[in-house]
Write a protein that holds these residues in place. Structure first.
Motif, PDB file in Angstrom:
ATOM      1  N   SER A 327       0.858  -1.189   0.000  1.00 19.54           N
ATOM      2  CA  SER A 327       0.000   0.000   0.000  1.00 19.54           C
ATOM      3  C   SER A 327       0.896   1.241   0.000  1.00 19.54           C
ATOM      4  O   SER A 327       1.626   1.500   0.966  1.00 19.54           O
ATOM      5  CB  SER A 327      -0.905  -0.001   1.230  1.00 19.54           C
ATOM      6  N   GLU A 330       0.038   3.747   2.857  1.00 16.52           N
ATOM      7  CA  GLU A 330       0.598   3.451   4.180  1.00 16.52           C
ATOM      8  C   GLU A 330       2.078   3.805   4.232  1.00 16.52           C
ATOM      9  O   GLU A 330       2.579   4.311   5.237  1.00 16.52           O
ATOM     10  CB  GLU A 330       0.401   1.966   4.497  1.00 16.52           C
ATOM     11  N   ASP A 356      -4.571   5.835  -2.558  1.00 15.52           N
ATOM     12  CA  ASP A 356      -5.151   4.507  -2.344  1.00 15.52           C
ATOM     13  C   ASP A 356      -4.722   3.618  -3.507  1.00 15.52           C
ATOM     14  O   ASP A 356      -5.513   3.297  -4.383  1.00 15.52           O
ATOM     15  CB  ASP A 356      -6.676   4.614  -2.248  1.00 15.52           C
ATOM     16  N   LEU A 358      -2.179   0.219  -4.725  1.00 18.85           N
ATOM     17  CA  LEU A 358      -1.312  -0.923  -4.434  1.00 18.85           C
ATOM     18  C   LEU A 358      -0.247  -1.014  -5.520  1.00 18.85           C
ATOM     19  O   LEU A 358      -0.558  -1.001  -6.705  1.00 18.85           O
ATOM     20  CB  LEU A 358      -2.110  -2.226  -4.407  1.00 18.85           C
ATOM     21  N   SER A 473      -7.575  -2.840  -5.421  1.00 26.20           N
ATOM     22  CA  SER A 473      -7.014  -1.555  -4.984  1.00 26.20           C
ATOM     23  C   SER A 473      -6.856  -1.542  -3.477  1.00 26.20           C
ATOM     24  O   SER A 473      -7.501  -2.291  -2.747  1.00 26.20           O
ATOM     25  CB  SER A 473      -7.921  -0.400  -5.419  1.00 26.20           C
ATOM     26  N   ALA A 474      -5.962  -0.719  -3.042  1.00 30.62           N
ATOM     27  CA  ALA A 474      -5.743  -0.596  -1.600  1.00 30.62           C
ATOM     28  C   ALA A 474      -6.975   0.007  -0.926  1.00 30.62           C
ATOM     29  O   ALA A 474      -7.828   0.610  -1.578  1.00 30.62           O
ATOM     30  CB  ALA A 474      -4.527   0.283  -1.344  1.00 30.62           C
ATOM     31  N   SER A 477      -7.697   5.769   2.135  1.00 34.29           N
ATOM     32  CA  SER A 477      -6.600   6.373   2.896  1.00 34.29           C
ATOM     33  C   SER A 477      -6.929   6.475   4.373  1.00 34.29           C
ATOM     34  O   SER A 477      -6.115   6.183   5.231  1.00 34.29           O
ATOM     35  CB  SER A 477      -6.279   7.763   2.326  1.00 34.29           C
ATOM     36  N   ALA A 480      -6.814   2.955   5.986  1.00 33.31           N
ATOM     37  CA  ALA A 480      -5.431   2.482   6.087  1.00 33.31           C
ATOM     38  C   ALA A 480      -4.707   3.195   7.197  1.00 33.31           C
ATOM     39  O   ALA A 480      -3.964   2.597   7.970  1.00 33.31           O
ATOM     40  CB  ALA A 480      -4.703   2.697   4.751  1.00 33.31           C
TER      41      ALA A 480
END
Length: 537
Positions: A327, A330, A356, A358, A473-474, A477, A480
């Motif tokens: 991510s 992150e 957001d 990956l 997708s991650a 925001s 996370a």
């Protein structure tokens, strides 16, 4: 007569290595030669012979004057001109100056122009090309020297081929003559047919032996040339390998010296702070300040050791990347929390957008690259900001770190990624000078394109291109960030942090949170904090 005697005496004395006597004879004969005591060809022969000997004994300037005197003569044969160019190259190689190199290249161009004429090519001495190679070698222009050496080998091989072809043609002509003589003899004297036939067979055997010998000689020459080329190639490879090993050895020595010097500073600081802390137990504020300084010194020492370990593994080829989905949001949040306090202490603005996305990479190396670039930007920026931007383009992510620092001159852009380079040592009080070297090696290992753009007084931008993961997708925001925050709060017991230490830290982040009890769910308490974060990551 006197000019001839002095000129010959000078040559004899030179060959006997009696240089002062030779120069004395030469100086007596030179005015007579300039007045025309000898014909131009003999005069040039004496001048070039003296110049060759003077170059050998390092009287280069005098030799050049003699060569200029010879060249001033008009209507010199091509062979004499080429011989003069050869001596000029020897003299310029002995001087070794930039001006000598430029003049030497003019002589090389004269030789190249002469070789374009086929008639000149047939009579030129191949050693003139060898002297071109030696000239370039003396100035360290090994690529040009190798090119001249190849031309020398090619010309030698071509002349040998022509000689062999001439021998073959002559042999065939002789065989043809012999056959014709055989036929004429048979017609004139049939009575002597058997005797003549025996004689002819002897001739044929002899000529065949000559032909076979010539072919064997040509084959041996070809084998010798090929073997020489192989040996030259192996020699060049060995020389390159030796140079690489020498550079690596020097690199290890510099690494040891830099590590001993830079690791000593935080180690000494820890000792001094420990002494100060023992004296400040009755003053909580002073004790807390000493404790924070100890933590920073320990973190600096740990970062240096981590960089040394990463550089050693990357340089030795012992690091195997472990690619996974990461991510990016992150990772950026972690960088903000880690470097936010440092940027604030310098009065800088550290910015990064919420993302957001990956991406696919090795988490350890990617984190090291991002942290090293951001740390470097903050270290060399006095005023303004350090900004991290993310741009999504055609299935890839361009991660940019841009600062408002002093910038880098164009001729130093390639140097910043080399080991132990500090363009401004006065501002690089911490670190080993290997941060960006680790970034370059990691980017090459992971096949992540890396670019750097900078101009003096306009700041620096480093761009890293990352592949986007094909997975989902991650997460958003906010989620996370909350998970990261929760995880960090949940880890506090493992840091042995008491509520007495945690509560003031939470208050400085402008958040209200109740410390977690064992077994309870962690609380996302510093999701949006930009002012403080634990130095541990």
């Amino acid at each position: 007569m006197a000019a001839n005697l002095d000129a010959n005496s000078a040559i004899i004395e030179f060959r006997a290595s009696r240089v002062p006597q030779a120069i004395a004879f030469m100086q007596r004969a030179l005015p007579l030669l300039k007045e025309g005591a000898q014909d131009p060809y003999t005069t040039c022969s004496n001048l070039t012979a003296w110049a060759s000997q003077l170059i050998r004994v390092s009287h280069v300037r005098t030799a050049l004057d003699l060569l200029e005197t010879c060249r001033s003569r008009s209507n010199l044969p091509v062979t004499t001109e080429l011989y003069l160019s050869r001596l000029y190259l020897e003299a310029y190689a002995a001087l070794g100056t930039a001006d000598a190199f430029e003049k030497g290249e003019r002589e090389v161009r004269k030789i190249d122009a002469a070789l374009l004429d086929e008639a000149t090519w047939q009579i030129v001495h191949v050693r003139v090309l060898e002297h071109i190679s030696l000239f370039y070698e003396s100035f360290g222009r090994y690529e040009a020297a190798l090119k001249a050496r190849k031309r020398y080998n090619a010309l030698t091989a071509e002349r040998q081929r022509l000689a062999n072809e001439k021998t073959r043609v002559e042999t065939l002509e002789k065989l043809d003559v012999a056959l014709k003589d055989q036929e004429n003899t048979r017609l004139k004297a049939e009575a002597e047919a058997e005797v003549q036939a025996e004689r002819q067979r002897g001739w044929i055997v002899g000529f065949a032996a000559v032909a076979v010998g010539a072919l064997l000689a040509a084959a041996a020459l070809v084998v010798a040339v090929r073997r020489g080329r192989r040996l030259a190639k192996v020699s060049a490879e060995l020389e390159a390998r030796n140079g690489e090993l020498e550079q690596r050895s020097a690199s290890r020595i510099r690494l040891l010296a830099a590590a001993c010097h830079d690791l000593r500073q935080p180690a000494h600081a820890l000792g001094m702070l420990a002494e100060l802390g023992s004296d400040a137990t009755e003053d909580p504020t002073r004790y807390l300040h000493c404790l924070q300084s100890v933590r920073r010194s320990a973190a600096s020492l740990g970062d240096m050791l981590d960089e040394l370990m990463d550089l050693g593994r990357l340089d030795g080829g012992h690091y195997t990347p472990h690619l996974s989905d990461i991510s990016l949001g992150e990772l950026l949040q972690e960088a903000m929390l880690h470097f936010g306090p440092l940027a604030k202490r310098k009065g800088l603005t550290l910015e990064a957008p919420p993302v957001d996305i990956l991406i696919v990479s090795d988490r350890h190396l990617l984190r090291r690259m991002l942290f090293n670039v951001v740390s470097n930007a903050i270290k060399y920026t006095d005023t303004g900001s350090v900004r991290v931007d993310v741009e999504r383009v055609d299935g890839e992510v361009r991660l940019r770190v841009q600062d408002t620092g002093p910038g880098i001159p164009q001729d130093k852009l390639d140097d910043v990624f080399r080991d132990y380079v500090r363009l401004n040592p006065l501002k690089a009080a911490e670190g080993l000078g290997i941060g960006l070297s680790i970034v370059r090696r990691s980017a090459e290992l992971l096949a992540h394109p890396l670019t750097l753009t900078s101009s003096p007084d306009e700041g620096t931008t480093i761009t890293l291109t990352l592949p986007i993961s094909q997975s989902e997708s991650a997460t958003s925001s906010g989620d996370a960030t909350a998970e990261v925050a929760a995880a960090r709060v949940a880890y506090w017991p493992s840091w042995k942090m008491t509520s007495t230490c945690a509560k003031p830290w939470l208050r400085c982040c402008d958040v209200g949170a109740t410390p977690c009890s064992p077994g309870s769910a962690p609380t996302p308490c510093w999701t949006n904090c930009r002012r403080h974060a634990p130095s541990q990551t």
